[in-house]
Design an enzyme around this catalytic site. Structure first.
Site, PDB file in Angstrom:
ATOM      1  N   ASP A   1      -6.489   4.327  -5.461  1.00 22.29           N
ATOM      2  CA  ASP A   1      -7.746   4.253  -3.614  1.00 22.29           C
ATOM      3  C   ASP A   1      -7.935   5.498  -3.522  1.00 22.29           C
ATOM      4  O   ASP A   1      -8.334   5.980  -4.738  1.00 22.29           O
ATOM      5  CB  ASP A   1      -6.708   3.364  -2.579  1.00 22.29           C
ATOM      6  CG  ASP A   1      -7.022   3.448  -1.969  1.00 22.29           C
ATOM      7  OD1 ASP A   1      -7.741   2.209  -1.383  1.00 22.29           O
ATOM      8  OD2 ASP A   1      -7.549   4.388  -0.472  1.00 22.29           O
TER       9      ASP A   1
ATOM     10  N   LYS B   1       1.042  -1.095  -0.181  1.00 21.46           N
ATOM     11  CA  LYS B   1      -0.178  -0.008   0.038  1.00 21.46           C
ATOM     12  C   LYS B   1       1.220   0.963  -0.302  1.00 21.46           C
ATOM     13  O   LYS B   1       2.408   0.810   0.309  1.00 21.46           O
ATOM     14  CB  LYS B   1      -0.769  -0.314   0.953  1.00 21.46           C
ATOM     15  CG  LYS B   1      -1.816   1.494   1.371  1.00 21.46           C
ATOM     16  CD  LYS B   1      -3.855  -0.212   0.511  1.00 21.46           C
ATOM     17  CE  LYS B   1      -4.725   1.336  -0.311  1.00 21.46           C
ATOM     18  NZ  LYS B   1      -5.425   0.578  -1.088  1.00 21.46           N
TER      19      LYS B   1
HETATM   20  P1  NDP Z   1     -12.976   7.856  -2.997  1.00 17.87           P
HETATM   21  O1  NDP Z   1     -12.003   8.437  -2.501  1.00 17.87           O
HETATM   22  O2  NDP Z   1     -12.859   7.621  -4.699  1.00 17.87           O
HETATM   23  O3  NDP Z   1     -14.187   7.827  -2.358  1.00 17.87           O
HETATM   24  C1  NDP Z   1     -14.641   8.580  -0.806  1.00 17.87           C
HETATM   25  C2  NDP Z   1     -15.624   8.138  -0.762  1.00 17.87           C
HETATM   26  O4  NDP Z   1     -15.933   8.535   0.460  1.00 17.87           O
HETATM   27  C3  NDP Z   1     -16.551   9.742  -1.606  1.00 17.87           C
HETATM   28  O5  NDP Z   1     -17.447  10.124  -1.793  1.00 17.87           O
HETATM   29  C4  NDP Z   1     -16.164  10.665   0.546  1.00 17.87           C
HETATM   30  O6  NDP Z   1     -16.562  12.052  -0.041  1.00 17.87           O
HETATM   31  C5  NDP Z   1     -16.784   9.613   0.958  1.00 17.87           C
HETATM   32  N1  NDP Z   1     -15.595  10.251   2.383  1.00 17.87           N
HETATM   33  C6  NDP Z   1     -14.385  10.405   2.835  1.00 17.87           C
HETATM   34  N2  NDP Z   1     -14.958  10.633   3.786  1.00 17.87           N
HETATM   35  C7  NDP Z   1     -15.589  10.127   4.301  1.00 17.87           C
HETATM   36  C8  NDP Z   1     -16.280   9.926   5.617  1.00 17.87           C
HETATM   37  N3  NDP Z   1     -15.645  10.236   6.553  1.00 17.87           N
HETATM   38  N4  NDP Z   1     -17.725   9.708   5.846  1.00 17.87           N
HETATM   39  C9  NDP Z   1     -18.511   9.386   4.907  1.00 17.87           C
HETATM   40  N5  NDP Z   1     -18.227   9.708   3.919  1.00 17.87           N
HETATM   41  C10 NDP Z   1     -16.751   9.307   3.399  1.00 17.87           C
HETATM   42  O7  NDP Z   1     -12.084   6.311  -2.381  1.00 17.87           O
HETATM   43  P2  NDP Z   1     -12.440   4.750  -3.209  1.00 17.87           P
HETATM   44  O8  NDP Z   1     -14.077   4.386  -3.768  1.00 17.87           O
HETATM   45  O9  NDP Z   1     -11.525   4.621  -4.056  1.00 17.87           O
HETATM   46  O10 NDP Z   1     -11.607   4.518  -1.773  1.00 17.87           O
HETATM   47  C11 NDP Z   1     -13.022   3.910  -0.575  1.00 17.87           C
HETATM   48  C12 NDP Z   1     -12.928   3.136   0.098  1.00 17.87           C
HETATM   49  O11 NDP Z   1     -13.224   1.688  -0.259  1.00 17.87           O
HETATM   50  C13 NDP Z   1     -11.575   2.710   1.458  1.00 17.87           C
HETATM   51  O12 NDP Z   1     -11.270   2.644   2.220  1.00 17.87           O
HETATM   52  C14 NDP Z   1     -10.694   1.645  -0.349  1.00 17.87           C
HETATM   53  O13 NDP Z   1      -9.933   1.618   0.448  1.00 17.87           O
HETATM   54  C15 NDP Z   1     -11.633   0.610  -0.470  1.00 17.87           C
HETATM   55  N6  NDP Z   1     -11.323   0.726  -1.624  1.00 17.87           N
HETATM   56  C16 NDP Z   1     -10.714   1.508  -2.665  1.00 17.87           C
HETATM   57  C17 NDP Z   1     -10.958   0.235  -4.317  1.00 17.87           C
HETATM   58  C18 NDP Z   1     -10.776   0.720  -4.973  1.00 17.87           C
HETATM   59  O14 NDP Z   1     -10.853   0.079  -6.718  1.00 17.87           O
HETATM   60  N7  NDP Z   1     -10.516   2.372  -5.474  1.00 17.87           N
HETATM   61  C19 NDP Z   1     -10.521  -1.241  -3.417  1.00 17.87           C
HETATM   62  C20 NDP Z   1     -11.205  -1.493  -2.997  1.00 17.87           C
HETATM   63  C21 NDP Z   1     -11.088  -1.066  -1.441  1.00 17.87           C
HETATM   64  P3  NDP Z   1     -15.763  13.182  -0.732  1.00 17.87           P
HETATM   65  O15 NDP Z   1     -15.140  13.121  -1.857  1.00 17.87           O
HETATM   66  O16 NDP Z   1     -16.604  14.107  -0.694  1.00 17.87           O
HETATM   67  O17 NDP Z   1     -14.435  13.027   0.398  1.00 17.87           O
END
Ligand code: NDP
Length: 445
Positions: free
Chosen positions: A164, A124
């Site tokens: 991520d 990571k």
């Molecule tokens: P993104 O940054 O694309 O999305 C995260 C989302 O969560 C955004 O909409 C963000 O809003 C919102 N967010 C952030 N902090 C908070 C909070 N405290 N409360 C509510 N909403 C929040 O990230 P990903 O979708 O890539 O990743 C999301 C999760 O999935 C992480 O835990 C990541 O490690 C996991 N993951 C991701 C993978 C991938 O392929 N991308 C693979 C496997 C796991 P805003 O943009 O307004 O901050």
């Protein structure tokens, strides 16, 4: 193995790294029995060698903003374990990034990657850089500076980063451009690439699709499906939009999404043009949740609250770690929720998981449920090695099969005497055994 003693020793060595210690404790507790049945693991010091990363790179990332002011962020890459394949895991750009968070994610990635059945080790990385409200040129300069340090330590057969939080297609493009210039090679060194330069179809939505495929298998064990169900979803990033799309396709109604400042409740369902609208907003790097409530009718915005208070059949946390606590879990249970399946990494607190499992609600941990993202990254690596592209259907079918296989492995290792499937145990044991046996085969290194 004495889990408490191992955790105490780790706490002394790594004080304050709470997310990392939380992740290690959860894994060790669930594999303890299997570990103790195999004394060869203890002799080879498998746990002591597994809980410490192979190596950690920390570096300075200087960059200039559009006004010409200099800024400095910290960059990291944690190469945790490569027993079963090259290091593999995403890069996270978010102000909360620190060593503890990246070590927890890297540690979890070892087992997740093992579960996919593909040859990938765990890693990571990322930075405390905040891409929010930055211009495209600022993001590009940051990514270029980040890669200037990182490129020595990665490679298609060595370590293959991906996206991520805060790292999507745009950032992967900038990072790849710089890598290519420095290394003078066009290789599969990153995944999540653009379709025209080595990317795989389905990769952008793969994590979300995979979560739904996994939840579908879970629901199947109690004779249920997505059809006609309501779904609470958190976040609206890389993972969440694929979840919204696939859950809708399977006949469910997604009624919430969230951001750091609150959530929206849309009883009519978030699908079709509403998803398109959210994707357009995301591309602008602006807040997306509140504007959604202005754009569509009969939508409520709940400031500083979590979506878990809404009565739904299925909850899919897809935002960030520790976003669903014991009170949230209790509300979901009281409201008759059937299934809680994690799109994010470690979104449920340990106390929440305990109460969910105590009530025998279906609970799918992220390490299994969101493994479709890295699984499809593995498929991207295979296509890059073969210099071939599979069709959308070919990739989707393979992803679907990977999620079914992961579910089967969890069921095999996690079914309890009363028939309840402990997916945490199932995922940890099956992910662990493969890595531990590979480490045994390879000697003490
Ligand atoms: P993104 O940054 O694309 O999305 C995260 C989302 O969560 C955004 O909409 C963000 O809003 C919102 N967010 C952030 N902090 C908070 C909070 N405290 N409360 C509510 N909403 C929040 O990230 P990903 O979708 O890539 O990743 C999301 C999760 O999935 C992480 O835990 C990541 O490690 C996991 N993951 C991701 C993978 C991938 O392929 N991308 C693979 C496997 C796991 P805003 O943009 O307004 O901050």
């Amino acid at each position: 193995m004495n889990v408490d003693q191992i955790i105490l020793n780790l706490e002394k060595k790594h004080p304050g790294e709470k997310e990392y210690l939380q992740a290690v404790k959860e894994v060790l507790e669930s594999i303890e029995e299997t570990y103790n049945e195999n004394p060869q693991f203890e002799t080879a010091g498998i746990i002591e060698r597994l809980v410490e990363p192979d190596r950690i790179f920390t570096f300075k990332v200087p960059w200039t903003d559009d006004e010409g002011n200099a800024h400095v962020n910290l960059g990291y890459r944690i190469q945790f374990n490569n027993a079963i394949g090259p290091y593999k895991g995403g890069l996270r750009f978010h102000p909360s990034v620190n060593l503890s968070i990246l070590k927890f994610l890297g540690f979890e990635q070892i087992f997740k990657n093992s579960l996919t059945t593909l040859p990938m080790g765990g890693a990571k990385g990322g930075s405390d850089f905040n891409p929010k409200a930055k211009s495209k040129s600022e993001i590009m300069r940051f990514c270029q500076s980040f890669m200037l340090e990182l490129w020595h330590n990665i490679g298609a057969e060595t370590d293959v980063p991906a996206g991520d939080i805060g790292v999507g297609g745009q950032e992967i493009g900038f990072l790849y451009g710089m890598y290519k210039k420095l290394a003078r090679k066009h290789t599969g060194v990153l995944t999540g690439k653009g379709l025209n330069w080595g990317g795989s179809l389905i990769r952008p939505e793969a994590t979300g699709f995979g979560v739904v495929y996994f939840a579908k298998e879970m629901l199947g064990t109690i004779g249920e499906t997505f059809k006609g169900k309501t779904v609470a979803l958190s976040g609206f990033g890389n993972v969440a939009w694929g979840v919204a799309q696939k859950a809708t396709e399977l006949g469910a109604k997604v009624v919430t999404l969230s951001g750091p400042d609150g959530f929206v409740y849309d009883p009519a369902g978030i699908s079709g043009e509403k998803i398109e609208y959210m994707l357009e907003l995301r591309a602008t790097n602006e807040d997306i949740v509140r504007p959604y409530s202005y754009e569509f009718e009969n939508v409520e915005f709940h400031q500083d609250k979590h979506p878990w208070e809404i009565k739904v059949d299925i909850a899919l946390p897809c935002a960030t770690q520790n976003e669903l606590d014991i009170e949230d879990a209790q509300k979901l249970i009281d409201n008759g929720c059937l299934c809680i399946c994690e799109g994010a990494n470690m979104p449920c607190t340990p106390e929440a998981i305990e109460v969910i499992q105590k009530h025998k609600i279906l609970y799918g941990p992220g390490k299994a449920a969101n493994a479709g993202g890295v699984g499809t990254s593995g498929l991207e690596m295979s296509q890059n090695s073969m210099k071939m592209n599979w069709t959308r259907k070919e990739v989707d079918d393979k992803l679907h099969q990977i999620m079914k296989d992961i579910h089967h492995a969890c069921k095999t290792h996690g079914t309890q005497k009363d028939g309840y499937i402990d997916y945490v145990k199932g995922a940890n044991i099956s992910g662990f055994i493969k890595v531990a046996n590979a480490m045994l085969d390879q000697g003490i290194v």
